[in-house]
Structure formats: structure tokens, C-alpha cells
Design a protein around this motif. Structure first.
Motif, PDB file in Angstrom:
ATOM      1  N   LEU A 201       3.087 100.562  69.289  1.00 54.29           N
ATOM      2  CA  LEU A 201       3.307 100.555  70.735  1.00 54.29           C
ATOM      3  C   LEU A 201       2.891  99.216  71.348  1.00 54.29           C
ATOM      4  N   LYS A 202       1.800  98.658  70.864  1.00 53.31           N
ATOM      5  CA  LYS A 202       1.325  97.375  71.385  1.00 53.31           C
ATOM      6  C   LYS A 202       2.309  96.266  71.079  1.00 53.31           C
ATOM      7  N   ARG A 203       2.831  96.225  69.851  1.00 49.48           N
ATOM      8  CA  ARG A 203       3.813  95.194  69.488  1.00 49.48           C
ATOM      9  C   ARG A 203       5.080  95.343  70.325  1.00 49.48           C
ATOM     10  N   PHE A 204       5.496  96.601  70.544  1.00 47.67           N
ATOM     11  CA  PHE A 204       6.689  96.854  71.344  1.00 47.67           C
ATOM     12  C   PHE A 204       6.494  96.328  72.770  1.00 47.67           C
ATOM     13  N   ALA A 205       5.348  96.670  73.367  1.00 47.17           N
ATOM     14  CA  ALA A 205       5.115  96.320  74.773  1.00 47.17           C
ATOM     15  C   ALA A 205       4.819  94.838  74.983  1.00 47.17           C
ATOM     16  N   SER A 206       4.301  94.175  73.957  1.00 48.75           N
ATOM     17  CA  SER A 206       3.897  92.773  74.132  1.00 48.75           C
ATOM     18  C   SER A 206       4.955  91.779  73.665  1.00 48.75           C
ATOM     19  N   ALA A 207       6.084  92.270  73.147  1.00 48.97           N
ATOM     20  CA  ALA A 207       7.143  91.355  72.721  1.00 48.97           C
ATOM     21  C   ALA A 207       7.676  90.589  73.926  1.00 48.97           C
ATOM     22  N   GLY A 208       7.971  89.320  73.713  1.00 54.79           N
ATOM     23  CA  GLY A 208       8.481  88.496  74.804  1.00 54.79           C
ATOM     24  C   GLY A 208       9.935  88.814  75.125  1.00 54.79           C
ATOM     25  N   MET A 209      10.410  88.262  76.226  1.00 54.85           N
ATOM     26  CA  MET A 209      11.796  88.423  76.644  1.00 54.85           C
ATOM     27  C   MET A 209      12.636  87.446  75.823  1.00 54.85           C
ATOM     28  N   ALA A 210      13.307  87.948  74.804  1.00 54.85           N
ATOM     29  CA  ALA A 210      14.075  87.073  73.913  1.00 54.85           C
ATOM     30  C   ALA A 210      15.385  87.752  73.544  1.00 54.85           C
ATOM     31  N   ASP A 211      16.415  86.954  73.342  1.00 56.23           N
ATOM     32  CA  ASP A 211      17.699  87.543  72.988  1.00 56.23           C
ATOM     33  C   ASP A 211      17.792  87.791  71.485  1.00 56.23           C
ATOM     34  N   HIS A 212      18.892  88.396  71.077  1.00 60.11           N
ATOM     35  CA  HIS A 212      19.044  88.883  69.704  1.00 60.11           C
ATOM     36  C   HIS A 212      19.276  87.784  68.679  1.00 60.11           C
TER      37      HIS A 212
ATOM     38  N   ALA B 218      15.109  82.658  67.364  1.00 59.63           N
ATOM     39  CA  ALA B 218      14.640  82.376  66.000  1.00 59.63           C
ATOM     40  C   ALA B 218      13.589  83.370  65.519  1.00 59.63           C
ATOM     41  N   ASP B 219      12.643  83.734  66.370  1.00 55.80           N
ATOM     42  CA  ASP B 219      11.591  84.653  65.935  1.00 55.80           C
ATOM     43  C   ASP B 219      12.122  86.077  65.762  1.00 55.80           C
ATOM     44  N   VAL B 220      13.099  86.452  66.561  1.00 60.95           N
ATOM     45  CA  VAL B 220      13.725  87.765  66.395  1.00 60.95           C
ATOM     46  C   VAL B 220      14.428  87.822  65.038  1.00 60.95           C
ATOM     47  N   LEU B 221      15.191  86.783  64.718  1.00 58.76           N
ATOM     48  CA  LEU B 221      15.886  86.735  63.424  1.00 58.76           C
ATOM     49  C   LEU B 221      14.896  86.694  62.262  1.00 58.76           C
ATOM     50  N   ARG B 222      13.808  85.924  62.442  1.00 63.96           N
ATOM     51  CA  ARG B 222      12.779  85.890  61.390  1.00 63.96           C
ATOM     52  C   ARG B 222      12.172  87.276  61.199  1.00 63.96           C
ATOM     53  N   GLY B 223      11.918  87.982  62.307  1.00 69.91           N
ATOM     54  CA  GLY B 223      11.369  89.330  62.215  1.00 69.91           C
ATOM     55  C   GLY B 223      12.297  90.280  61.478  1.00 69.91           C
ATOM     56  N   MET B 224      13.594  90.113  61.667  1.00 64.15           N
ATOM     57  CA  MET B 224      14.561  90.955  60.966  1.00 64.15           C
ATOM     58  C   MET B 224      14.574  90.646  59.468  1.00 64.15           C
TER      59      MET B 224
ATOM     60  N   THR C 151      24.056  93.477  69.447  1.00 67.72           N
ATOM     61  CA  THR C 151      22.885  93.020  70.181  1.00 67.72           C
ATOM     62  C   THR C 151      21.663  93.823  69.733  1.00 67.72           C
ATOM     63  N   HIS C 152      20.700  93.124  69.163  1.00 67.79           N
ATOM     64  CA  HIS C 152      19.461  93.752  68.731  1.00 67.79           C
ATOM     65  C   HIS C 152      18.364  93.493  69.767  1.00 67.79           C
ATOM     66  N   SER C 153      17.431  94.426  69.858  1.00 63.08           N
ATOM     67  CA  SER C 153      16.340  94.334  70.823  1.00 63.08           C
ATOM     68  C   SER C 153      15.131  93.658  70.201  1.00 63.08           C
ATOM     69  N   ALA C 154      14.617  92.624  70.866  1.00 60.97           N
ATOM     70  CA  ALA C 154      13.393  91.972  70.389  1.00 60.97           C
ATOM     71  C   ALA C 154      12.242  92.964  70.346  1.00 60.97           C
ATOM     72  N   TYR C 155      12.208  93.915  71.289  1.00 61.02           N
ATOM     73  CA  TYR C 155      11.152  94.919  71.327  1.00 61.02           C
ATOM     74  C   TYR C 155      11.243  95.849  70.114  1.00 61.02           C
ATOM     75  N   ALA C 156      12.459  96.267  69.783  1.00 60.76           N
ATOM     76  CA  ALA C 156      12.656  97.148  68.629  1.00 60.76           C
ATOM     77  C   ALA C 156      12.301  96.442  67.335  1.00 60.76           C
ATOM     78  N   VAL C 157      12.700  95.174  67.215  1.00 59.90           N
ATOM     79  CA  VAL C 157      12.383  94.404  66.009  1.00 59.90           C
ATOM     80  C   VAL C 157      10.869  94.286  65.846  1.00 59.90           C
ATOM     81  N   ALA C 158      10.161  93.984  66.928  1.00 63.15           N
ATOM     82  CA  ALA C 158       8.706  93.832  66.859  1.00 63.15           C
ATOM     83  C   ALA C 158       8.035  95.138  66.453  1.00 63.15           C
TER      84      ALA C 158
END
Length: 415
Positions: free
Chosen positions: A30-41, A44-50, A274-281
Motif C-alpha cells: 500500500l505504501k509503494r502504491f500511494a507513494s509512486a510518483g506521477m509518471a506515464d507508462h 524509464a523507472d516504470v519500464l525498469r520496474g516492469m 497504458t500501464h499504471s506507475a502505481y500498479a507497477v510499484a
């Protein structure tokens, strides 16, 4: 103009999710979900997380399958991706022993139906190429049942739920895989309730060509994040030859965003949805937790705490009919027989989220997903006993608490 109604802000209280799923989400997720920044799909960090999630998921599932990734959505999204390779007219055998394997069967009947068969009954098609092997509620699918059906019908595909939460039964995965391998059938496994709860490696079951699970049970992530799937090279090769009638849940297209292109890992994924940065985190953190605790460690914990719950409800006079380690399915004592739905409704109204079975006979289901500690199990037992007593059950709480105490003393002694 009519005045537009603006409703008050929605407030959803904390409850204890003590059913077959969704499970109780870990605070770290829950903390990772809520603290993820506003980033598009494509950030770079979203793709790295995937990419990192894909690699961790292979470890959790115990596989070298390159096509292992998460499908955005719930477990049904993952299952739709898994079943997408089944084409109209394909011969399929489905083993159904409860609500959810039954829905898998409906999905596959819709996938395998020809245009004419679908038009004849769009919501419940009966394709000639699909055979549903029904196993009675409360019984498991056995190796003998699978072997006999595959030998007789010689299908292209066979499908089974590993753990059927409709009745709390574990089905014979080894027997299923062996029969599929023997008869040259591509097995498809619904592992929605077993992944992250039972200690198994999918590569140990070569008869299974495709697997699907969900985010919110054994993986303990949030609903509507990522449903894990994994496909063998044989499955993908077949898909390349036949195609499938979906774009959104196409396994090969889905894989591209996770950095899997032409059957190989690549440095950067390409756009599919479109993937969610929050979901990825959240998914990334849930997988980190699973690997830190280890699948084997979690499996031992589930078995230990389920045994405590089972012992306690049996001390209340209930009869347990399930053999899963994350869910207890039970019949109430004779005095309360027939009042299962009433009891469940009363518990849910009090913030205690247990469930009835969704098919006959009606039973009570109590789950322990991510509730793996003595305090949580004691709370569940206390709430359930109080609800039964309110309905007139005779329960010796001293005896129930003694059972719990004896069970958890073994844990203390082992430590």
C-alpha cells in the motif's frame, strides 16, 4: 435543468478480509502504491520496474519461461489471456469441480464455439468440440479422472483449476501434467488461488503449457494490478501459427511491453497498453516481499495457521470439508444447519468478511490470506464463535481457546 447530485465523499471502513480472496494487502505494498510518483507508462523507472517484476515473477513461479509477465487487471484478465489461444473448433477437455472451474469451462466454451454455435446460444454456448468433465462439489479432480478423459477424447487442450476455492479442494496437478504429457495435450492451469500459497515450481510440470494467477491472493498485491501468467515455448509457437481473437490480452503483444520480443528478453519494452506507475510499484513490492519470505516459507506458514483455524472451528462442532491451506470450508453444527447464508451475512455486516459457497450445497468459507499470525487467527476464531453463539450455538470457548493455545505453543517451542 435538473440539479446534478453530488454524493458525499466515499468512506470505506477497514474490514477483515477473511474469505477466499481478495486477501489482506501488505502495508508495504500500500505504501509503494500511494507513494509512486506521477509518471506515464513509458517513463524509464516504470519500464525498469516492469523488467524487474518480470524477472522476480519467474523466480516466484519457478520457471525459465521467457513469456512470464503480468496482465493488467484481476485474475479474470490473466485467465482470459491464458485461454486466448483456444480457437473456434479446438478440442478441449475441462475439469470442473466448483464455481470457478465452472466459469473457466464457460469461458472455454465461448472461446472454442464456432460462429454458428455461439450465435445459437451466445451466453451459454454448447460447442461440440468441448467436453466438460464434472466432478461433484467437495471432491478433487484425480489423476485417474484426467487420464481417462484425455485417453477417450484426445483433445488439443485440457484445463483445470489447481485450487478450487468454490469448495476448497486441491486438484491433482501432477496427475494432470503427466496425463497431458502422455497424450500430447497442452495443459492450461488456473493457479489463481495456489500461486504464492503452495510451494511448487511450474517447470516441474511439463505437461502444462500455460498458467494464470491473480494479484490479490497468494501474491498479496492489490486487485486490478497484475495477474501473473507464464507460457511455454510450445504454447507461444502454437499461438504464432494460429493467432487469437484478441488484441488486449494477446500473450505475444502483452509480452512486448514487459521487454519480451521475438522470444527474447530485451532492454526496453515497447508500447502495448497504458500501464499504471502505481500498479507497477505495488506489484514490484509484492514480489519483493514474496521472495524475501520465500515461497517455501509462506507455504509452511499457511499450512501451520490453517491447521490452527481448522482445529478451532472443529472444536466448535463444525465439519471441515476442504483441504486447502489458505481457506477453510465447513458445515455448521446440526443446530445451525441451513442458516449458513444468514450467519455469513451477519458477519459481513459486522466487518468480518467471510463468504458462503456460491453453489450448492451452501457452506461457509473462512480464509486467511496474508493473515499469518496468532493474533489474526485468534481474532477470526473469536469473531466466528461470537456470531455462532448469537444464533444459538452451544460453544465451549474454553475448549476452543485451549486448542489454539496448544497449537501455537508448538510454534514457540520450535523457535
Amino acid at each position: 435543468m435538473a440539479e446534478v447530485a453530488i454524493f458525499p465523499q466515499l468512506e470505506i471502513p477497514d474490514t477483515i478480509a477473511a474469505g477466499p480472496g481478495p486477501g489482506n494487502t501488505d502495508a508495504r505494498v500500500l505504501k509503494r502504491f500511494a507513494s509512486a510518483g506521477m509518471a506515464d507508462h513509458m517513463q524509464a523507472d516504470v519500464l525498469r520496474g516492469m523488467i524487474e517484476s518480470k524477472l522476480m515473477l519467474r523466480e516466484v513461479m519457478g520457471t525459465k519461461n521467457v513469456h512470464t509477465f503480468g496482465v493488467a487487471g484481476t485474475g479474470w484478465s490473466g485467465l482470459d489471456c491464458l485461454f486466448s489461444a483456444v480457437m473456434p473448433g479446438d478440442k478441449v477437455v475441462v475439469f470442473a469441480n466448483g464455481t470457478f472451474s465452472g466459469i473457466d469451462g464457460l469461458t472455454l466454451r465461448m472461446k472454442a464455439a464456432t460462429a454458428e454455435e455461439l450465435a445459437a446460444n451466445p451466453m451459454d454456448p454448447q460447442p461440440a468440440s468441448v467436453r466438460i468433465v464434472a466432478v461433484p462439489h467437495g471432491q478433487s479432480v484425480t489423476a485417474e479422472t484426467v487420464e481417462a478423459a484425455l485417453a477417450e477424447h484426445k483433445p488439443k487442450w485440457a484445463a483445470m483449476a489447481h485450487w478450487e476455492t468454490g469448495s476448497g479442494r486441491i486438484n491433482d496437478l501432477r496427475g494432470f501434467s503427466d496425463a497431458c504429457e502422455k497424450h500430447g495435450v497442452m495443459g492450461l492451469i488456473d493457479a489463481v488461488s495456489s500461486l504464492g500459497v503452495e510451494d511448487f515450481r511450474i517447470d516441474d510440470y511439463p505437461g502444462v503449457a500455460g498458467w494464470a494467477s491473480c494479484p490479490q491472493k497468494g501474491i498479496c498485491c492489490l486487485p486490478l494490478t497484475y495477474a501473473p501468467v507464464s507460457f511455454t515455448d510450445r504454447y507461444i509457437d502454437n499461438l504464432r501459427r494460429t493467432g487469437c481473437r484478441t488484441f488486449v490480452h494477446h500473450p505475444i503483444l502483452e509480452a512486448r511491453h514487459w521487454g519480451i520480443i521475438d522470444g527474447r528478453d530485451v532492454e526496453k519494452g515497447t508500447y502495448h497498453r497504458t500501464h499504471s506507475a502505481y500498479a507497477v510499484a505495488a506489484f514490484h513490492e509484492a514480489l519483493r516481499i514474496t521472495l524475501q519470505q520465500t515461497v517455501a516459507g509462506r507455504a509452511r506458514a499457511y499450512a501451520f495457521h490453517e491447521a490452527a483455524l481448522r482445529d478451532a472451528v472443529e472444536a466448535m462442532g463444525c465439519k471441515v470439508t476442504s483441504n486447502m491451506t489458505s481457506l477453510v470450508v465447513l458445515n455448521l453444527p446440526e443446530k445451525l444447519a441451513g442458516r449458513e447464508a444468514e450467519l455469513v451475512q451477519a458477519c459481513r455486516a459486522a466487518g468480518f468478511g467471510i463468504w458462503p459457497t456460491l453453489s450448492e450445497p451452501v457452506q461457509v468459507r473462512i480464509g486467511i490470506l496474508n493473515l499469518l499470525n496468532q493474533n489474526a487467527i485468534t481474532d477470526i476464531v473469536t469473531r466466528f464463535a461470537a456470531a455462532m453463539r448469537k444464533m444459538g450455538a452451544d460453544i465451549d470457548m474454553g475448549r476452543v481457546n485451549d486448542r489454539l493455545e496448544q497449537h501455537y505453543q508448538t510454534m514457540v517451542a520450535a523457535e
